[in-house]
Structures are given as structure tokens and as C-alpha cells.
Scaffold this active site. Structure first.
Site, PDB file in Angstrom:
ATOM      1  N   SER A 142       1.209  -1.069  -0.053  1.00  0.00           N
ATOM      2  CA  SER A 142       0.231  -0.085   0.394  1.00  0.00           C
ATOM      3  C   SER A 142       1.103   1.223  -0.103  1.00  0.00           C
ATOM      4  O   SER A 142       1.750   0.967   0.569  1.00  0.00           O
ATOM      5  CB  SER A 142      -0.573  -0.264   0.755  1.00  0.00           C
ATOM      6  OG  SER A 142      -1.343   1.530   1.564  1.00  0.00           O
ATOM      7  N   TYR A 155      -2.325  -1.714  10.041  1.00  0.00           N
ATOM      8  CA  TYR A 155      -2.411  -1.541   8.827  1.00  0.00           C
ATOM      9  C   TYR A 155      -1.115  -1.150   7.948  1.00  0.00           C
ATOM     10  O   TYR A 155      -0.518  -1.921   6.647  1.00  0.00           O
ATOM     11  CB  TYR A 155      -3.528  -0.823   8.031  1.00  0.00           C
ATOM     12  CG  TYR A 155      -3.543  -1.005   6.322  1.00  0.00           C
ATOM     13  CD1 TYR A 155      -4.303  -2.334   6.037  1.00  0.00           C
ATOM     14  CD2 TYR A 155      -3.015  -0.120   5.480  1.00  0.00           C
ATOM     15  CE1 TYR A 155      -4.534  -2.255   4.479  1.00  0.00           C
ATOM     16  CE2 TYR A 155      -3.012  -0.548   3.926  1.00  0.00           C
ATOM     17  CZ  TYR A 155      -3.947  -1.482   3.652  1.00  0.00           C
ATOM     18  OH  TYR A 155      -4.390  -1.961   2.324  1.00  0.00           O
TER      19      TYR A 155
HETATM   20  C1  4PL Z   1      -4.121   6.278   0.564  1.00  0.00           C
HETATM   21  O1  4PL Z   1      -4.923   0.829   0.852  1.00  0.00           O
HETATM   22  O2  4PL Z   1      -3.601   3.488   0.200  1.00  0.00           O
HETATM   23  C2  4PL Z   1      -6.543   5.193   2.620  1.00  0.00           C
HETATM   24  C3  4PL Z   1      -7.554   2.336   3.644  1.00  0.00           C
HETATM   25  N1  4PL Z   1      -6.011   6.003   2.436  1.00  0.00           N
HETATM   26  O3  4PL Z   1      -6.065   0.982   2.445  1.00  0.00           O
HETATM   27  C4  4PL Z   1      -6.069   1.850   1.893  1.00  0.00           C
HETATM   28  C5  4PL Z   1      -5.226   5.031   1.453  1.00  0.00           C
HETATM   29  C6  4PL Z   1      -6.680   3.257   2.140  1.00  0.00           C
HETATM   30  C7  4PL Z   1      -4.859   4.126   0.729  1.00  0.00           C
HETATM   31  C8  4PL Z   1      -5.902   3.173   2.043  1.00  0.00           C
END
Ligand code: 4PL
Length: 249
Positions: A142, A155
Site C-alpha cells: 500500500s 495497517y
Molecule cells: C491512501 O490501502 O492507500 C486509505 C485504506 N488511504 O487502505 C489503503 C490510502 C487507505 C490508502 C489506503
């Protein structure tokens, strides 16, 4: 016709997993659909009807070591080998400041996003090595690991673990002809995100993106298909950011 290539996709019942399964099937792969919900896997398989490849549902919880073992036993019996593991299964938690994160939420997020990747990669690499075929592992990470996005510390920590694990595994598996890479999407309009409070964050991330718009699962899938292809044979231990240019690093 050459033998089809065989992939296992986790989190295949929705979102980025379903989009990648369809992208691979469009490229004539046989795709084993791993996920917890049999009904969702059946729907994804039916939606791929007419594609040149094959979609084969295999209900699995990636945090359950015995279930993971059963999955790969089934892969051997039904398909005889494995060319790609796509570790996509993930979960978030409701947005919470880190010091208000319950231990139970932390443990769930780490179990699915990080421990699941460990269990799946261990079983898959065993199989890829035994068959003496080149193999690929691709992990969904992510872009929050670069941004340090607030209110999702469990996370971000778990995905940071996936980032490090990708490098460590690439180093250990290169000599066995297996590449290991990661993709870091930004916030993506997947089923999971749209059903969560994170759907409220699109305005914020769009403000930071170089390219306007909401990232969709179909925007992520071609990057994964590239890393799965023979064109990516000299790439390993890398993390490819696919987020409309929100994060530049
Ligand atoms: C920029 O991978 O990449 C919220 C929630 N904001 O899960 C993600 C961003 C989230 C993200 C993600």
C-alpha cells in the site's frame, strides 16, 4: 497450445484480486481463486466465463496454516504445478488513532495482511522449487507505507512488513529462479474500500494525485500482470507504486 500457466490469487472474491484474476484469465492463465467466501469466488469465476483462461474457486483462509496446506495440495492434484502466487488478501480496520487501536484489531490486521503472506509464500515457494520451474510471487502492499497515512497504524505497520518481507524473500529465492516483487496501490475503489469509512478519503487522496480520478481495481491489474510476465524476468525485490502519482519517492 503450450500448457497454461498456473496462478493462485488470494482475496480473489472481490476488488483487486478479482480484477487480477480476470486480467490473468484474459492472458490465458489458469487462476486458482482463493478467498473465504465460496459464493463470491463462484461469482468471480462466472464473470470470467468466455475468457480464454480458466478460473478455479478454492475457498481458503490465508491465516489458517492447515487451510493453506490443503489449498496447495489441491493445486498439485488439479494443476500439477504453480507459476505465480499473487498475495492480495488484505483487511483494514476502522480509522482509529494508534493509541486507541484495540489489540484485537491490531492482531487481525497483522494476521491477514502479513502472516497470511508468510504462510502462503512458504507453501507456494516449496511447490515452485520442487517443480524446478521459474516462479513469481507478487505482494499487494500500500502507498500508505510511504505516506505514513494517519489513523491506520496497524495497517501501515503490517504493509511495511510486507514491503520488508518482499525484499528478504527476493534475496533468498532468487537462486531458485523465483522473483518476488510488490505493488503499492493508493486508495482504490475496491468492494472492501467502498464498504468502509475509507471511501470518505477519496477527496483527500485525489488532491495529492498527479492524475485526477479514483483508482479502480482495473488500474492496478495490468501492473501485476506485467510483473507476472516473462518481460519482468530481471526484476526482483522491487516495489512498484501504482497510485496516480499520489506519492513520488
Ligand atoms: C491512501 O490501502 O492507500 C486509505 C485504506 N488511504 O487502505 C489503503 C490510502 C487507505 C490508502 C489506503
Amino acid at each position: 497450445m503450450p500448457d497454461p500457466q498456473i496462478a493462485v490469487v488470494t482475496g480473489a472474491g472481490s476488488g483487486i484480486g478479482a480484477a487480477v484474476a480476470h486480467e490473468l484469465a484474459a492472458r490465458s492463465w489458469t487462476v486458482v481463486l482463493a478467498g473465504r467466501r465460496p459464493d463470491a469466488l463462484a461469482t468471480v469465476a462466472a464473470q470470467g466465463d468466455g475468457l480464454p483462461g480458466t478460473l478455479d474457486p478454492a475457498p481458503t483462509d490465508v491465516t489458517d496454516e492447515a487451510a493453506v496446506r490443503r489449498l496447495f495440495d489441491q493445486v498439485v492434484v488439479r494443476h500439477g504445478r504453480l507459476d505465480l502466487l499473487f498475495n492480495n488478501a488484505g483487511t483494514g480496520a476502522p480509522p482509529t488513532e494508534f493509541d486507541e487501536t484495540p489489540l484485537s484489531a491490531w492482531n487481525t490486521v497483522v494476521a491477514v495482511n502479513l502472516t497470511g503472506v508468510f504462510l502462503m509464500s512458504r507453501a507456494a515457494s516449496d511447490l515452485m522449487r520442487r517443480n524446478e520451474r521459474r516462479g513469481r510471487i507478487i505482494n499487494i502492499c500500500s502507498n500508505t507505507i510511504f505516506a505514513g497515512t494517519p489513523n491506520m497504524a496497524a495497517y501501515v505497520a503490517a504493509k511495511g512488513g510486507v514491503f520488508g518481507f518482499t525484499r528478504a524473500l527476493a534475496t533468498e529465492l532468487g537462486k531458485h529462479g523465483i522473483t518476488v516483487n510488490a505493488v503499492t496501490p493508493g486508495l482504490t475503489a475496491s468492494d472492501g474500500v467502498m464498504a468502509s469509512p475509507h471511501a470518505q478519503a477519496f477527496g483527500f487522496v485525489e488532491m495529492l494525485q498527479a492524475i485526477p480520478g479514483q483508482g479502480q481495481p482495473r488500474d492496478i491489474a495490468p501492473a501485476v500482470a506485467f510483473l507476472a510476465s516473462d518481460d519482468a524476468r530481471w526484476i526482483t525485490g522491487q516495489t512498484l507504486n501504482v497510485d496516480g502519482g499520489m506519492v513520488r519517492w
